[in-house]
Design an enzyme around this catalytic site. Structure first.
Site, PDB file in Angstrom:
ATOM      1  N   ASP A 117       1.638  19.914 -20.964  1.00 40.23           N
ATOM      2  CA  ASP A 117       0.793  18.630 -21.169  1.00 40.23           C
ATOM      3  C   ASP A 117       1.723  17.877 -21.854  1.00 40.23           C
ATOM      4  OD1 ASP A 117      -0.517  16.381 -21.835  1.00 40.23           O
ATOM      5  OD2 ASP A 117      -2.456  17.772 -22.045  1.00 40.23           O
ATOM      6  N   TYR A 135       0.880  -1.286   0.019  1.00 41.22           N
ATOM      7  CA  TYR A 135      -0.055  -0.139  -0.063  1.00 41.22           C
ATOM      8  C   TYR A 135       1.143   1.190   0.036  1.00 41.22           C
ATOM      9  CZ  TYR A 135      -3.594   3.165   0.775  1.00 41.22           C
ATOM     10  OH  TYR A 135      -4.668   4.086   0.548  1.00 41.22           O
ATOM     11  N   THR A 163      -9.927  18.331 -24.266  1.00 36.11           N
ATOM     12  CA  THR A 163     -11.248  18.266 -23.872  1.00 36.11           C
ATOM     13  C   THR A 163     -11.066  18.078 -22.247  1.00 36.11           C
ATOM     14  OG1 THR A 163     -10.904  15.966 -24.196  1.00 36.11           O
ATOM     15  CG2 THR A 163     -12.360  17.075 -25.727  1.00 36.11           C
TER      16      THR A 163
HETATM   17  N1  F0G Z   1      -3.785  15.643 -22.337  1.00 37.70           N
HETATM   18  C1  F0G Z   1      -3.863  15.226 -23.785  1.00 37.70           C
HETATM   19  C2  F0G Z   1      -3.277  16.031 -24.739  1.00 37.70           C
HETATM   20  C3  F0G Z   1      -4.550  14.035 -24.042  1.00 37.70           C
HETATM   21  O1  F0G Z   1      -4.628  13.699 -25.278  1.00 37.70           O
HETATM   22  C4  F0G Z   1      -5.300  13.310 -22.978  1.00 37.70           C
HETATM   23  C5  F0G Z   1      -6.105  12.338 -23.427  1.00 37.70           C
HETATM   24  C6  F0G Z   1      -5.243  13.815 -21.812  1.00 37.70           C
HETATM   25  C7  F0G Z   1      -4.600  14.861 -21.620  1.00 37.70           C
HETATM   26  C8  F0G Z   1      -6.180  13.141 -20.770  1.00 37.70           C
HETATM   27  O2  F0G Z   1      -5.376  12.073 -20.370  1.00 37.70           O
HETATM   28  O3  F0G Z   1      -7.010  10.336 -20.916  1.00 37.70           O
HETATM   29  O4  F0G Z   1      -5.028   9.906 -19.446  1.00 37.70           O
HETATM   30  O5  F0G Z   1      -7.038  10.789 -18.497  1.00 37.70           O
HETATM   31  N2  F0G Z   1      -6.430  11.953 -24.553  1.00 37.70           N
HETATM   32  C9  F0G Z   1      -7.058  10.636 -25.036  1.00 37.70           C
HETATM   33  C10 F0G Z   1      -7.055  10.762 -26.495  1.00 37.70           C
HETATM   34  C11 F0G Z   1      -8.184  10.444 -24.351  1.00 37.70           C
HETATM   35  O6  F0G Z   1      -7.669   9.686 -27.213  1.00 37.70           O
HETATM   36  O7  F0G Z   1      -6.416  11.478 -27.269  1.00 37.70           O
HETATM   37  P1  F0G Z   1      -6.032  10.636 -19.806  1.00 37.70           P
END
Ligand code: F0G
Length: 460
Positions: free
Chosen positions: A219, A76, A129
């Site tokens: 990011d 854990y 998104t």
């Molecule tokens: N940032 C970027 C640029 C992403 O493409 C994604 C996820 C995330 C953050 C979020 O990460 O899914 O691990 O929680 N992209 C996926 C896609 C869902 O299909 O482009 P996550």
């Protein structure tokens, strides 16, 4: 003697195990599509032949990563695998402190809650998104500061992920630096078509934000793919390794959120990495509320081990050359067949320009959603809408109308062969041939958050 023979890239691995796929008939696909409300997210994976929905969590792990899974220390607290991951993140990316999370959005949630106050402005190089939603849920407002070229699918500028520094300066002037907790910078900008940011632009952004005391949060979901384009296209980087370039990119930023399900070659996992001790302390406290103890953050020990090994593999030059090489192969094949795609070809997939593909369908009738459904119907290839459905609604309820109305053919890493790429391009071309007969869709059910995942449609 001069060598005139082309030198092709090829995969730096061979296959040891294969996963058998189910082949479907057009009648089966028609039924599956209707049952899924014309949303490719709602199809069963078993009904899909080639799955290009996403490159997220869909990579094939290496023999070494699988061996690492057997070395999971499922304690854990204080798992050995956490310390291994921490060391790798420090070495490869250079960030000081690590908080593991179950995936990228877990890190986005924690970071947004700590850094954003109500009324804050978060400038970024195009929205993503989940990232934007977490910023909004924390009381912030996202402002797009990507260069205009990024919104034009046909503009061939090599670094369409760049920030327009004038746009940022205007925001600083308008709101004041105090209301900008950080600038949100993605490498390989997903919604723009996997477009890279240049090192020069990052350096200039660092200089500007430093002057105003504003952080840069990275990011870094697809940082290695961005590094590949810097190596190929930016002056002064052709002799540097991907590893060196990745580390330099990170050095211009103050912290990062990572969805390790992409670049880092694992099926689940992510993290928040940060250089500032106070933010780290707060994050270490918050992670126990939303994810789990700070030494596992929602992951099993074995997941952290596979991630630590995957990060090392992700920054190998041969790996990334084959990875992006395969995407470029598909893109060139599609353009050769006349299919309109976003140019230049990005790092993680081909983005088909649905506005140009289906010019007779207005954006309110969801051209990209329609096209994704038609491609599945044609051949069992599953893709994803990246247009008006994904963009969602503003906080006042109005639809966002993004200029880019795209269908993403996302390539999982180390999963499909060149022959698969041929079949995919031919499927897109066959839909293109019958494009004039295709009609749009109507939304029948709209969820409140991130509607693209679960919305349902009917045929017009
Ligand atoms: N940032 C970027 C640029 C992403 O493409 C994604 C996820 C995330 C953050 C979020 O990460 O899914 O691990 O929680 N992209 C996926 C896609 C869902 O299909 O482009 P996550």
């Amino acid at each position: 003697m001069k060598d005139n023979i082309k030198r092709s890239w090829a995969e730096p691995y061979k296959m040891k195990m294969v996963e058998l796929l189910k082949m479907t008939t057009p009648a089966q696909r028609k039924k599956a599509l209707r049952e899924a409300g014309y949303n490719t997210f709602l199809l069963r994976s078993e009904d899909v032949y080639i799955d290009l929905l996403t490159d997220s969590g869909t990579s094939a792990m290496s023999d070494r990563q699988w061996a690492g899974m057997m070395m999971g220390d499922e304690a854990y607290a204080g798992s050995r695998n956490f310390y291994h991951l921490e060391e790798v993140v420090k070495n490869v990316y250079g960030y000081k402190y690590l908080i593991p999370t179950h995936q990228g959005r877990g890190a986005e949630n924690i970071l947004s809650r700590i850094l954003i106050r109500k009324g804050d402005i978060i400038p970024g190089n195009m929205y993503f998104t989940t990232t934007r939603l977490h910023q909004e849920l924390a009381g912030g407002k996202f402002e797009d500061i990507i260069i205009d070229e990024a919104h034009d699918p046909e503009n061939e500028f090599p670094f369409k992920g760049n920030v327009d520094l004038d746009k940022l300066e205007k925001l600083i002037k308008k709101y004041g630096a105090k209301r900008i907790p950080y600038v949100s910078i993605a490498t390989s900008v997903n919604m723009a078509g996997g477009q890279p940011i240049s090192m020069k632009n990052l350096e200039e952004l660092r200089a500007l934000t430093k002057k105003h005391g504003i952080r840069i949060i990275h990011d870094m979901t697809r940082v290695a793919e961005n590094a590949y384009f810097i190596k190929e296209k930016e002056k002064g980087y052709s002799n540097k390794s991907i590893k060196e370039i990745v580390k330099e990119i990170c050095s211009y930023t103050d912290g990062a959120t990572m969805s390790a399900k992409k670049d880092a070659l694992v099926n689940i996992g992510g993290f928040l990495a940060i250089n500032d001790r106070d933010t780290f302390e707060e994050a270490r406290n918050l992670v126990v509320v939303y994810e789990g103890l700070h030494t596992y953050g929602g992951l099993a020990g074995r997941d952290m081990e596979a991630m630590a090994i995957g990060i090392g593999e992700s920054v190998c030059d041969d790996h990334i050359r084959a990875r992006v090489g395969q995407v470029i192969y598909l893109g060139e094949k599609m353009t050769g067949l006349g299919v309109p795609i976003v140019m230049p070809i990005g790092g993680h997939g081909i983005f088909v320009n649905a506005k140009k593909f289906l010019p007779h369908i207005p954006q309110d009738d969801f051209p990209a959603q329609t096209l994704a459904a038609e491609v599945y119907l044609e051949s069992g290839v599953r893709t994803m809408e990246r247009g008006i459905v994904s963009a969602g609604r503003k906080s006042n309820g109005e639809n966002y109308y993004p200029r880019l109305e795209l269908v993403r053919f996302t390539i999982p890493r180390r999963v499909y062969t060149q022959a698969h790429m041929d079949v995919i391009a031919e499927s897109a071309a066959r839909v293109y041939e019958r494009r004039n007969k295709i009609k749009g869709l109507k939304m029948a059910y709209e969820p409140k958050y991130l509607r693209f995942f679960q919305a349902r449609f009917t045929k017009l």
